[in-house]
Structures are given as structure tokens and as C-alpha cells.
Write a protein that holds these residues in place. Sequence first.
Motif, PDB file in Angstrom:
ATOM      1  N   VAL A 185     -10.150 -11.161 -14.829  1.00 50.59           N
ATOM      2  CA  VAL A 185      -9.782 -11.107 -13.417  1.00 50.59           C
ATOM      3  C   VAL A 185     -10.901 -10.394 -12.654  1.00 50.59           C
ATOM      4  CG1 VAL A 185      -8.064 -10.373 -11.731  1.00 50.59           C
ATOM      5  CG2 VAL A 185      -7.349 -10.985 -14.050  1.00 50.59           C
ATOM      6  N   ARG A 186     -11.470 -11.088 -11.677  1.00 50.81           N
ATOM      7  CA  ARG A 186     -12.535 -10.506 -10.853  1.00 50.81           C
ATOM      8  C   ARG A 186     -12.028 -10.278  -9.438  1.00 50.81           C
ATOM      9  NH1 ARG A 186     -17.443 -13.584  -9.973  1.00 50.81           N
ATOM     10  NH2 ARG A 186     -18.210 -11.566  -9.232  1.00 50.81           N
ATOM     11  N   ASP A 187     -12.377  -9.111  -8.884  1.00 51.98           N
ATOM     12  CA  ASP A 187     -12.066  -8.814  -7.486  1.00 51.98           C
ATOM     13  C   ASP A 187     -13.230  -9.328  -6.634  1.00 51.98           C
ATOM     14  OD1 ASP A 187     -11.474  -7.821  -4.991  1.00 51.98           O
ATOM     15  OD2 ASP A 187     -10.989  -5.810  -5.674  1.00 51.98           O
ATOM     16  N   VAL A 188     -12.987 -10.422  -5.901  1.00 54.16           N
ATOM     17  CA  VAL A 188     -14.043 -11.030  -5.079  1.00 54.16           C
ATOM     18  C   VAL A 188     -13.735 -10.850  -3.595  1.00 54.16           C
ATOM     19  CG1 VAL A 188     -14.736 -12.696  -6.831  1.00 54.16           C
ATOM     20  CG2 VAL A 188     -12.873 -13.277  -5.266  1.00 54.16           C
ATOM     21  N   THR A 189     -13.010  -9.792  -3.278  1.00 55.24           N
ATOM     22  CA  THR A 189     -12.602  -9.560  -1.889  1.00 55.24           C
ATOM     23  C   THR A 189     -13.813  -9.419  -0.966  1.00 55.24           C
ATOM     24  OG1 THR A 189     -10.605  -8.433  -2.670  1.00 55.24           O
ATOM     25  CG2 THR A 189     -11.237  -8.082  -0.378  1.00 55.24           C
ATOM     26  N   ALA A 190     -14.771  -8.586  -1.373  1.00 52.02           N
ATOM     27  CA  ALA A 190     -15.935  -8.344  -0.515  1.00 52.02           C
ATOM     28  C   ALA A 190     -16.725  -9.633  -0.302  1.00 52.02           C
ATOM     29  CB  ALA A 190     -16.820  -7.271  -1.143  1.00 52.02           C
ATOM     30  N   GLU A 191     -16.902 -10.386  -1.392  1.00 46.21           N
ATOM     31  CA  GLU A 191     -17.648 -11.635  -1.277  1.00 46.21           C
ATOM     32  C   GLU A 191     -16.926 -12.621  -0.361  1.00 46.21           C
ATOM     33  OE1 GLU A 191     -18.378 -13.126  -5.202  1.00 46.21           O
ATOM     34  OE2 GLU A 191     -18.628 -11.109  -5.993  1.00 46.21           O
ATOM     35  N   THR A 192     -15.620 -12.727  -0.532  1.00 43.11           N
ATOM     36  CA  THR A 192     -14.833 -13.674   0.256  1.00 43.11           C
ATOM     37  C   THR A 192     -14.851 -13.300   1.731  1.00 43.11           C
ATOM     38  OG1 THR A 192     -13.376 -14.032  -1.638  1.00 43.11           O
ATOM     39  CG2 THR A 192     -12.558 -14.739   0.503  1.00 43.11           C
ATOM     40  N   GLU A 193     -14.689 -11.999   2.006  1.00 38.76           N
ATOM     41  CA  GLU A 193     -14.686 -11.560   3.404  1.00 38.76           C
ATOM     42  C   GLU A 193     -16.048 -11.790   4.054  1.00 38.76           C
ATOM     43  OE1 GLU A 193     -13.434  -7.518   3.280  1.00 38.76           O
ATOM     44  OE2 GLU A 193     -11.280  -8.028   3.120  1.00 38.76           O
ATOM     45  N   LEU A 194     -17.136 -11.583   3.271  1.00 40.24           N
ATOM     46  CA  LEU A 194     -18.467 -11.821   3.805  1.00 40.24           C
ATOM     47  C   LEU A 194     -18.662 -13.300   4.129  1.00 40.24           C
ATOM     48  CD1 LEU A 194     -21.307 -10.833   4.497  1.00 40.24           C
ATOM     49  CD2 LEU A 194     -21.927 -11.141   2.071  1.00 40.24           C
ATOM     50  N   THR A 195     -18.215 -14.163   3.212  1.00 46.11           N
ATOM     51  CA  THR A 195     -18.314 -15.608   3.450  1.00 46.11           C
ATOM     52  C   THR A 195     -17.511 -16.016   4.665  1.00 46.11           C
ATOM     53  OG1 THR A 195     -18.574 -15.987   1.071  1.00 46.11           O
ATOM     54  CG2 THR A 195     -17.942 -17.880   2.412  1.00 46.11           C
ATOM     55  N   SER A 196     -16.290 -15.458   4.777  1.00 42.16           N
ATOM     56  CA  SER A 196     -15.427 -15.781   5.919  1.00 42.16           C
ATOM     57  C   SER A 196     -16.062 -15.342   7.228  1.00 42.16           C
ATOM     58  CB  SER A 196     -14.059 -15.114   5.732  1.00 42.16           C
ATOM     59  OG  SER A 196     -13.246 -15.325   6.854  1.00 42.16           O
ATOM     60  N   ASP A 223       0.816  -1.225   0.000  1.00 39.93           N
ATOM     61  CA  ASP A 223       0.000   0.000   0.000  1.00 39.93           C
ATOM     62  C   ASP A 223       0.843   1.266   0.000  1.00 39.93           C
ATOM     63  OD1 ASP A 223       1.044   0.083   2.518  1.00 39.93           O
ATOM     64  OD2 ASP A 223      -0.866   0.029   3.575  1.00 39.93           O
ATOM     65  N   ARG A 224       2.182   1.103  -0.095  1.00 35.63           N
ATOM     66  CA  ARG A 224       3.128   2.231  -0.139  1.00 35.63           C
ATOM     67  C   ARG A 224       3.082   3.084   1.126  1.00 35.63           C
ATOM     68  NH1 ARG A 224       1.063   1.477  -5.143  1.00 35.63           N
ATOM     69  NH2 ARG A 224       2.537   1.107  -6.845  1.00 35.63           N
ATOM     70  N   LYS A 225       2.566   2.483   2.202  1.00 34.92           N
ATOM     71  CA  LYS A 225       2.540   3.156   3.502  1.00 34.92           C
ATOM     72  C   LYS A 225       3.161   2.280   4.571  1.00 34.92           C
ATOM     73  CE  LYS A 225      -1.744   5.656   2.389  1.00 34.92           C
ATOM     74  NZ  LYS A 225      -3.157   5.874   2.779  1.00 34.92           N
ATOM     75  N   GLY A 226       3.910   1.282   4.134  1.00 30.03           N
ATOM     76  CA  GLY A 226       4.534   0.372   5.078  1.00 30.03           C
ATOM     77  C   GLY A 226       3.691  -0.841   5.399  1.00 30.03           C
ATOM     78  N   GLY A 227       2.527  -0.982   4.730  1.00 28.55           N
ATOM     79  CA  GLY A 227       1.662  -2.128   4.985  1.00 28.55           C
ATOM     80  C   GLY A 227       1.252  -2.805   3.682  1.00 28.55           C
ATOM     81  N   PHE A 228       0.259  -3.682   3.772  1.00 28.54           N
ATOM     82  CA  PHE A 228      -0.192  -4.434   2.606  1.00 28.54           C
ATOM     83  C   PHE A 228      -1.715  -4.441   2.544  1.00 28.54           C
ATOM     84  CE2 PHE A 228       4.036  -6.072   3.307  1.00 28.54           C
ATOM     85  CZ  PHE A 228       4.531  -6.225   2.020  1.00 28.54           C
ATOM     86  N   LEU A 229      -2.235  -4.426   1.311  1.00 30.11           N
ATOM     87  CA  LEU A 229      -3.656  -4.612   1.074  1.00 30.11           C
ATOM     88  C   LEU A 229      -3.898  -6.072   0.732  1.00 30.11           C
ATOM     89  CD1 LEU A 229      -4.367  -1.519  -1.225  1.00 30.11           C
ATOM     90  CD2 LEU A 229      -4.887  -1.722   1.202  1.00 30.11           C
ATOM     91  N   SER A 230      -4.856  -6.684   1.407  1.00 30.18           N
ATOM     92  CA  SER A 230      -5.191  -8.072   1.140  1.00 30.18           C
ATOM     93  C   SER A 230      -6.411  -8.124   0.229  1.00 30.18           C
ATOM     94  CB  SER A 230      -5.467  -8.815   2.453  1.00 30.18           C
ATOM     95  OG  SER A 230      -5.913 -10.128   2.185  1.00 30.18           O
ATOM     96  N   LYS A 231      -6.289  -8.826  -0.893  1.00 35.21           N
ATOM     97  CA  LYS A 231      -7.396  -8.961  -1.830  1.00 35.21           C
ATOM     98  C   LYS A 231      -7.563 -10.418  -2.225  1.00 35.21           C
ATOM     99  CE  LYS A 231      -7.322  -4.357  -3.968  1.00 35.21           C
ATOM    100  NZ  LYS A 231      -7.401  -3.620  -5.253  1.00 35.21           N
ATOM    101  N   HIS A 232      -8.762 -10.735  -2.707  1.00 36.14           N
ATOM    102  CA  HIS A 232      -9.039 -12.062  -3.243  1.00 36.14           C
ATOM    103  C   HIS A 232      -9.512 -11.895  -4.685  1.00 36.14           C
ATOM    104  CE1 HIS A 232      -8.773 -14.125   0.672  1.00 36.14           C
ATOM    105  NE2 HIS A 232      -9.243 -12.981   1.158  1.00 36.14           N
ATOM    106  N   ILE A 233      -8.920 -12.655  -5.598  1.00 34.87           N
ATOM    107  CA  ILE A 233      -9.279 -12.547  -7.011  1.00 34.87           C
ATOM    108  C   ILE A 233      -9.637 -13.908  -7.577  1.00 34.87           C
ATOM    109  CG2 ILE A 233      -7.870 -10.493  -7.422  1.00 34.87           C
ATOM    110  CD1 ILE A 233      -5.752 -12.312  -8.697  1.00 34.87           C
ATOM    111  N   GLU A 234     -10.453 -13.884  -8.619  1.00 37.59           N
ATOM    112  CA  GLU A 234     -10.772 -15.078  -9.396  1.00 37.59           C
ATOM    113  C   GLU A 234     -10.334 -14.829 -10.830  1.00 37.59           C
ATOM    114  OE1 GLU A 234     -14.759 -16.841  -7.128  1.00 37.59           O
ATOM    115  OE2 GLU A 234     -14.918 -15.881  -9.105  1.00 37.59           O
ATOM    116  N   CYS A 235      -9.561 -15.738 -11.391  1.00 37.89           N
ATOM    117  CA  CYS A 235      -9.068 -15.586 -12.759  1.00 37.89           C
ATOM    118  C   CYS A 235      -9.608 -16.719 -13.628  1.00 37.89           C
ATOM    119  CB  CYS A 235      -7.539 -15.598 -12.805  1.00 37.89           C
ATOM    120  SG  CYS A 235      -6.763 -14.294 -11.843  1.00 37.89           S
ATOM    121  N   SER A 236     -10.032 -16.371 -14.808  1.00 40.85           N
ATOM    122  CA  SER A 236     -10.429 -17.381 -15.797  1.00 40.85           C
ATOM    123  C   SER A 236      -9.798 -17.023 -17.128  1.00 40.85           C
ATOM    124  CB  SER A 236     -11.951 -17.449 -15.916  1.00 40.85           C
ATOM    125  OG  SER A 236     -12.496 -16.171 -16.224  1.00 40.85           O
ATOM    126  N   PHE A 237      -9.614 -18.026 -17.980  1.00 38.08           N
ATOM    127  CA  PHE A 237      -8.866 -17.833 -19.217  1.00 38.08           C
ATOM    128  C   PHE A 237      -9.613 -18.494 -20.382  1.00 38.08           C
ATOM    129  CE2 PHE A 237      -6.001 -17.931 -15.625  1.00 38.08           C
ATOM    130  CZ  PHE A 237      -5.248 -16.773 -15.799  1.00 38.08           C
TER     131      PHE A 237
END
Length: 910
Positions: free
Chosen positions: A574-585, A544-558
Motif C-alpha cells: 500500500v503506497r500513500d500517493v496523496t502528495a503526488e495526486t494533489e500535485l497532479t490535480s 480525524d477524531r476532531k469532527g472532520g475527515f482526512l482525505s488520502k489517495h492510495i495505490e494497492c498492489s498484490f
Amino acid sequence: MEKTSIDILWILTASALVFVMRAGFAMLESGIVRSKNSINVSVKVLSDLAISLVVFWPIGFGIMFGSSWHGLIGTNFYFPHLSGMYISVFFLFHAMFTSTSATIVSGAVAERIKYPAYLIITLIFSAVIYPVFGHWAWNNGISGSTPGWLVKLGFIDFAGSTVVHSIGGWMSAAVILILGPRIGRYNEDGSVNRVTGSNTQTAVVGTILLWFGWIGFNGGSTLAMNDAVPGIIVNTCLSGAAGFVVTLIAGWYIRGFADVGLVVNGTLAGLVAVTASCAYVNEWQSMVIGAIGGLVMLLVEWLIDRLKIDDAVGAIPVHLGAGIWGTLAVGLFSDMKLLGTNLTRIQQTGVQLAGILAAAVWAFGVAFIVIWTINRIFPIRVKPEDEYQGLNISEHRASTEIYDLYNSLEEQARTGDLSIRIHEEPFTEMGQIARRYNQVIATLEENLVAKSDYVSILDNVSDGLFLMDRDNRIAPHYSGSLEKIFEQTSLAGISFDKLLDGLVSEKDLNSFKEYSLMLFDSKFSFRTLEKLNPLKKIGIFIDDRKGGFLSKHIECSFLRITENNTISRVMAIVRDVTAETELTSEMEKVKERSQREMQMFYRILRIEPAMFIEFLSNLEENISKINEILEFEKGSLVEMLNEMYRYVHSIKGDANLFELDFLAQKAHNFESRIEELLQNTSLENADFIPLAVMVSELHSTVTQMQLLIEQILSFQKDFSSHNNSSEELIVFSVKNTINRLTGKTGKIITIDSSGFDILNIPVNLRKKVKEIFIQLARNSVIHGIETPEERIAAGKNHTGQIKLSAIKKDDCVVISYSDDGRGIDFENLGKSAAGTGQRPDSEVSPASRKKLIELMFQPGVSTSETADLDSGRGIGMFLVRRTIAELNGRITVKTRKGEFCEFEFAIPCA
């Protein structure tokens, strides 16, 4: 010694051959650099010749060959009158050497130095840097005075591996460090971008001319046409050839192809290396020196790239690296008689090394200080825009066809007007390029509307879409969402696996690289590829260029794109499924927490209220003890761990007693972590941080259980008034432990507590007695008492029996625990003791049995092969012994194989 006309003619011819090396340098350097700088480097070579002659005649020659002042500098021969033939050709020969050494700098600093600054550097070099060292190493009293101080030491450099080449190399290094690398030469990851030269053929011809000039360079250094000249020339040519062959083979192995740039520099390195010793070695030695010179060149080239020192033509590897090696080779290979220094080989090598160090200190040190000072006043590097444009234009206003093409392209890029066409100069290569370019622009202009629609779609789609070629490179046009997902811009042309590097694990990255090859292999079906997709759903971590990291979840298909029955490209989504994954978790966590609370509630409802209140009290007390250990840090770190283990083990035992598996598992994990730390030979306070976290989790669990109790109490006001005797608590604990374990093992066991009188046990000892009984009951069920089938086969009743008793005797209470099981298995116990290095002997004897019984109470001795929630760590019996010891009691063990095992504890009442 008087020079003959033949000698004069040979020196004059050698001077002409060295002069021809100017053409070689001009062709070599202009061929290696980019065409936009070819004119600039060529004119610098011409400038070196002119400037060096202008300053060497009035100043440099006197400094170098004048009467020596303490072996450091010449004091006469300034503005010399060159009336005699020998003094004239001697001056001319060394003036050519001066310009040769100066020209080494021109190639190294190419493509980024201002032309006026370079002229000043050449002037300083030719007037001072080169002549002063030349005086030290080559002034042998030509004017009848004291020779240079290196000459007096016995330093030998026949034709200038150090005097000419290394001095030029050290000067180059100083200037390069001040200039810095060319724009785009090195990437942030340390990788090197190779610069393609304008004309490799020209560079090869330049190398041949330099080799030809070297005949005069080395051969002329005899300063006479004598018997040594032919051998010197042969040695020179053999060394250059050896340098070529070795770098050809090594370069082919390293890069997988015959790299012309390497063999060009390898040849020159071989010639440089033998320059110092060509008059004192034989043919084989010359080839060895040249071959090693080529390898040294390769090593130095690799090293300076690692250090991000940008040498445009490889002057430092060739002239400095090989020059240093060639100077050392004088002491290592030369015929000592021919040297005539009256030194041993070791002494000679030491003197050569001294000369090398002197050259470094003088040429690099002085040059760096002087040029750094000049750069502070008058910056010597061109502006970035001039570097991009090329020094042909910025420094000399010298236009070329390529420059005209560049200007036209620049105008088109600035205006964005696709209707502009490039002028097509007939019968030239640039004209053909312009024609093809105009055709491409015409086609592109026709498809502009379609392209606009395509780009509009990409800008509005929510997923990251892009096309990927066989090298996994992202196509120029991709959806804007792709940049948002990966928090990066300008992704066109970047390899997708390079984009993933650092965001996913190395294992996942390697899996994708293998998978990407399968995408372009028609043997693999779409269904197979869909199953094998390693990026179907994956987590990434973005800086994140602030000394930390952003955690994301992606789904890739080809999806494959086929053209002419060939897989040409792949469409990646490439789909960003971070919100869905966090909700499921989060939902899973809520579900798990609810299940845990329900399990607690269910277990609590089945437990006698008074017993559970005592359990919570013991649990809080144990957690408090652990916190005290962590807070006050009493004793060594190992002692602290052992003390904590005792309390954690007690928590696990109580949790198992009430079948609170979730709590028992937490305590079990806590034990495992302590055991890992005990294996660490270099414990630190920081290692206890995870334990503090685990204690916090245990405390949180206790708080939850207390809240549940409060809720129950609100419905059952008489909950706390219900009373069970301590006798019931102790016997119940043993019965509950046995019932739980027999359910797992299939054994049938009864308890005889008729001889157990709780009144004989002081109140303050009853908790300890309960812990001891529970541990022994666990051992009986798991290790001691047989299954019904085994008991019947042994002639026993199918039901096992455990007896408890507590009697008062004098001032002690004697507590007894026994079972009618297998007894102590000394053989397995011996094997376990052997595993800890404590087995008394290899044979089981009465003496060894006694010792094994003692070892049974040592930590780590267990007959279980694995550790689980119920047994296997070899700690339980150790805690029993420790508890009895704390109570100042004693233990008596009685056992008979196949019949019984009895533990008797005598504990003082006072």
C-alpha cells in the motif's frame, strides 16, 4: 382434604427430583461458562440451595403461606414448627422451588459478580422477592385466611412459569443491567463475540438432569398422587421435546449448523413454557406451547444481544421469555372447566397478563432499586483483572491445570524470556498442550535472529507491507507505515476489507471482496489480476477524531505467495500517493484555468469593444439582480426561483452570442439546478445555498473578464472611444447567433434588416428588443428553417431568410420578426403540451391551434427532446411573452405550415 401416605410419599419423591435439579443446574452452567469460572458457578448453585433453605424456613415460608394481610403478605408461620408429615413435605417441596428460582440468577450473572455480593442477592431473593410474589399467586388460604390478591382475581400458574421462572428471570435482568456485559462480549459495531463454554457435554448432561427433575417439579405440584399426575408428566416431556425440535430446525436455518447451545436452551424453554398449564391442556396443546416457547427463547436471545444485555447462560430467554409465554398460554389453551375460575377465555388471559405485569413491577423494580443501592455502597462487580484471570482464582483461590498453564504463560509474556518452558504434567490434556507449546517456542527461539531482521526491514520501509491470508486477515508482522497510512494501530488479525470499510465506497469495498477471492484462485493470471485491481488507485476518507475527515489517495498492489503449488498467502503493498495526486490535480487545475483565460482573451479580442462593454454591463446587472433575490427573499421560494431563472437564461443567451462557451456552460448548469429545485415539493431556504455558490462563481468569472479588459485597455487607449450604433449591436447580435448555430446545423440563412429602423425604438427598450430577437433567431435556426436539402425538396430556395423590421405607429413601436421556414409544427407542439398536461384536445383544429399558440409561451413546452446550451428547456418563449407583458405590449403570431412564421410585437413608447 386429608393427605394419604401415598400422597406424602409422592410429594417427598417430587421434592427429591427437584433437589436433583441442583446437580443439573451446576452441570449446565459450569459447562456453558469458561473453565476459569466453572468452579465459581458450581459453588453458587450449592450456595443457592443452602442460603434459600436457611432464610426460607424462618422468614420466606411465613411471608408466602402465612395468613394473608389484604392478600399482600403472610403474617404468621414464621420460624414454623414442622411437626406434621404434610406440613413438613409441603415446606420441603416449596423450599426446593425457592432454591430453583434463586439458581436462575446464578447463571445469568456468571463470570463477573463478586461471590459475597451474590450471597446477599440470594438472601434477599429467597427471603423477600420470591415469597412475596408467591403469596400473591399461590397462597390460596392454606391457613384458612384470605388468599393472595392474584389468586382472588383467578390467576393460574400451576407449577410456576411466572412464580418460579419469570421471577428468577426478572431478578436476573435487574442484576445484569447493573453489572453490565462481560469484557469483550460486544464490539463497537454491535456484533456479538460468542463465548466458548468449558465443556458442552457436561452442559448436555445437566439439561437431561433438569428434564428429569422437571417430572417432580410439575408432577409434584398436584401435591397428591392422583389421576392427573401421569398426564402432567407426559405433557411436560412433550413440551420439552417440541422446544428441542423447533430450536434445532430454526437454529440450523439461522446459523447453518446444529447449535448445541440453542437446542439445550430450546429444550429448557419448552419445559418452562408448559409449567403453568401442564395440568389443564392436552398433548397437542403441550407440544404447541413448547414449540412456541422455543421460538420465544430465540427471539428474546436475539433482542437482548441487540440491546447488549449480557446473559451468560441464556437465563432471561429461557426462564423469563418462555415463562411469560407459558403464563399467557394458560388463558389461550387451557380447558376452562379444569381451571375452575368461572372466567371467560378473554378474561382469563387478561388476568394472566395482570400477573405477568405484577411480577415485572415487583421482581424487577424492587430488585433493581435495592441492588443498585447496594452497588453504590459495595460494588458488586469484580475488577477487570480478576475477570480476565477468572473467578475460580479471584473468588475461591481454586487452582486448575489450566490456571497453572496460564500462570506460566503470563510469566513468559511478562519477561519476554523464550527460554522459559512450561511444566509438562504427564498423562493429562494440559500436559500435551504444554509439550506442543514448548516445541513451538523452541522452534521460534531458533528463528529469532531471522525474525529480528525481518521486523527491522518492515519498520524501515516507506510503503505499507503486509501478508494477507484467505480471509484477508493482516499477518502479525507488517510495516510501520501501514499504521501511518490508515491512522490506526494494532492491525494484526484485522481483515483488510474490514479496515477499508467506511474508508471507501460500498461499491469499491464489494469489488475488493470479489477481487480477493480471485487472488487465491490460480485460474486467474497475474496480468488479468493487475487489470482488474479495484484498489489500483483510490481515495479514502479517514476520521480525524476532531469532527472532520482526512482525505488520502492510495495505490494497492498484490503479489501471490505460492507454497507446494498452492497460493497460500498474498503480499499486499500500500503506497500513500496523496502528495503526488494533489500535485497532479493542482497542475490540471492550473492548466484548465490557463486554457479558460486564453479562451476568454481570444474571444474578447474578436468582439467589438463597445459591444463587449455592454455585455459586461448586462452581465453585472443580471448577477446583481440574482443577488438581490437571494438577499431580500421577496415572494415565495418558487417565485424566487422563477425570477432567478429569467436572469440566468439571459446570461446564457449573451454568453452564447459571444461564443463564451465556458460562461454559457456555467449558466446552463445554474438553470439545471433551478429546475431540480422547482421539482422539489418541500423547498427550504437551505436549498438555495448551492445557488449562492454558483452566483459567486459567476461573479468571479466576471471579475476575471474585467481584469482582462483593463489589460487590453492599457494597450489600446482608444478601446472605449470606439462607437457602434445600437442598430449595429442589435443586428450584430442576431447575425452572430445565426452564424454560430448554422455552423452547428449546416443550414444557410441570410438576414434582411432593411425595414429595421433603430430610431423607432426608444433607448430604454432596445436591450429587451435584442433579447427577444436573439431568442426568436435561435428558434428559427433550430426548429423553423429547413436544411438546404429539405428546402430544395420542398421547392424553396436553398437559402433561408429572416426579416427584421421596426416601424413607428401612433404611440407604439411595432417590431416584426419572420422567417420563411416550416412554420409552427402544431403536431409536435401538441405532443409537448400533452407532456405538461396542458394539451387542449386530441385533434388539431383552428380552435386548438389558437390554444397551442398560447401554450407555446408557457414554461416547459418545447419540441426539443433534450436540453443543451442552445435549446430544449421550453423557457425561451415564456421569457419573450413575459418581457412583452412587462412592457405592456401585445403579441401577434402568424404562421402557415411549410411557408413562414411571423411574430409581431406592439409596444407602447410612453
